[in-house]
Enzyme design. Structure first.
Site, PDB file in Angstrom:
ATOM      1  N   ARG A  87      37.192  63.524  53.761  1.00  6.29           N
ATOM      2  CA  ARG A  87      38.235  62.223  53.691  1.00  6.29           C
ATOM      3  C   ARG A  87      38.513  62.391  55.687  1.00  6.29           C
ATOM      4  NH1 ARG A  87      40.274  61.694  49.466  1.00  6.29           N
ATOM      5  NH2 ARG A  87      42.042  60.331  49.449  1.00  6.29           N
TER       6      ARG A  87
ATOM      7  N   LYS B 161      44.757  67.157  39.103  1.00  9.04           N
ATOM      8  CA  LYS B 161      44.757  65.483  38.740  1.00  9.04           C
ATOM      9  C   LYS B 161      43.861  65.317  37.584  1.00  9.04           C
ATOM     10  CE  LYS B 161      43.674  65.899  43.436  1.00  9.04           C
ATOM     11  NZ  LYS B 161      42.901  64.840  44.573  1.00  9.04           N
TER      12      LYS B 161
ATOM     13  N   PRO C 285      44.796  59.200  43.150  1.00 12.85           N
ATOM     14  CA  PRO C 285      46.649  59.583  42.285  1.00 12.85           C
ATOM     15  C   PRO C 285      46.344  61.050  43.123  1.00 12.85           C
ATOM     16  CG  PRO C 285      45.376  58.487  40.819  1.00 12.85           C
ATOM     17  CD  PRO C 285      44.370  58.564  41.489  1.00 12.85           C
ATOM     18  N   GLU C 286      47.497  61.452  43.208  1.00 11.91           N
ATOM     19  CA  GLU C 286      48.175  62.971  43.275  1.00 11.91           C
ATOM     20  C   GLU C 286      48.413  63.727  42.575  1.00 11.91           C
ATOM     21  OE1 GLU C 286      47.740  64.280  47.359  1.00 11.91           O
ATOM     22  OE2 GLU C 286      47.387  62.246  49.246  1.00 11.91           O
TER      23      GLU C 286
END
Ligand SMILES: [Zn+2]
Length: 353
Positions: free
Chosen positions: A314, A51, A2-3
């Site tokens: 990423r 986050k 989740p951002e």
């Protein structure tokens, strides 16, 4: 993962569901046995920073959230964590927030078997790290990276490790300045800096790729080469995008006129589901992004094949033509002087971004 916008939505959901209420807390899984210390305390509210989610609890509801007696449950969902809500009709806007539910069908069967109105008798799954139950419903946490109790100093220590959060109020531009300074003093690439939570808190892989595209910026440009003006624009763009995300539960970065260009292309399903609480009526996923998970497809603006590569652990996605170093000064505001971004104007009270 989740951002940041998702965590802000979670905080709002907790405020509505449990704010000011005395709650029951437990750890059905047993891995957070400290939950017993919080049982029957009052949940004062909820706070999202990047986050990270903080749930302050106190013996009575009139305690100041900064008081030493307050205990903060600190949660980071990480890649696999999620919250599931159940309760009276209208108890929670979202069924689940967090990692995409791989076994959604199974879980819903479980809820149906218990009966939605009979949430009090809903047996927790054995993987539930923390259950919080209030007067009208409950929330179950599974699979978080962090779930711990902090005092005020512990909370402050977490906050000190985090960079500015675009979703926090910033009346005097202090957070924006922190972002600009952190980028400009670094030789690291902007693509890596945007994933560093000390530089900016709350961005994940989708916002990184899309923000860089919208700025027409090569992910490999070193931070120190970027101008203050460019970074100020990026920050404002990020604020607008994430505000939209927090409001709708969806990341949408495309301008309407760029969404229909490739109707003939059927995108492959690549597992890019977002966080499970989005409204299915909003812009479809395959029209929401410029470059994220669009490698091998043509750029929506120039038709060049979108590329992907690993950067900061990423995958980053970019258009090698729109985001070439040569073109990086051709920022979107100059290319679209009369067309402020639809999303920005929607979320910034008409202020042209
Ligand atoms: Zn392009």
């Amino acid at each position: 993962m989740p951002e940041g916008h998702t965590v802000h939505r979670l905080a709002a959901a907790f405020e509505r569901a449990f704010g000011g209420q005395r709650v029951r807390t437990s750890s059905p899984q047993g891995r957070f046995s400290e939950a017993a210390q919080l049982d029957q305390m009052v949940l004062l509210g909820a706070e999202a920073v990047g986050k990270h989610l903080f749930l302050p609890l106190a013996p009575t509801e009139d305690v100041d959230p900064g008081a030493p007696v307050v205990r903060h449950v600190h949660i980071h969902l990480g890649l696999y964590g999620s919250w599931t809500f159940a309760g009276e009709p209208g108890f929670a806007d979202a069924h689940a927030i967090g990692a995409p539910r791989l076994r959604r069908g199974e879980q819903e069967e479980e809820l149906d078997a218990a009966g939605v109105t009979d949430w009090r008798r809903l047996v927790p799954r054995p993987t539930v790290r923390l259950r919080i139950a209030g007067a009208r419903g409950l929330a179950d946490l599974t699979g978080p990276t962090a779930c711990e109790i902090l005092d005020a100093d512990g909370r402050r220590a977490v906050l000190e490790r985090l960079g500015p959060d675009p979703l926090r109020p910033d009346p005097v531009g202090r957070e924006r300045r922190r972002f600009i300074e952190a980028v400009r003093r670094s030789r690291t690439t902007i693509g890596a800096l945007l994933m560093n939570q000390k530089v900016v808190a709350g961005i994940g892989n989708i916002y990184r790729a899309e923000l860089l595209f919208r700025a027409r910026l090569d992910p490999l440009v070193p931070g120190k080469d970027l101008s203050t003006g460019m970074l100020a624009q990026m920050w404002e763009d990020l604020v607008a995008l994430m505000t939209y995300g927090a409001r709708t539960g969806r990341i949408v970065t495309t301008q309407p006129e760029h969404r229909e260009l490739e109707a003939r292309i059927v995108e492959r399903s690549r597992g890019t589901r977002q966080n499970g609480d989005e409204d299915p009526d909003v812009v479809p996923r395959e029209e929401s992004f410029y470059v994220y998970h669009r490698q091998t497809l043509p750029c929506r603006l120039c038709g060049t094949t979108v590329r992907s590569a690993d950067l900061a652990a990423r995958t980053v996605f970019w258009c090698p033509r729109c985001q070439s170093r040569r073109r990086r000064r051709a920022s979107w505001t100059r290319e679209n002087p009369a067309a402020p971004w639809a999303l920005a104007s929607e979320t910034a009270d008409g202020k042209a971004a």
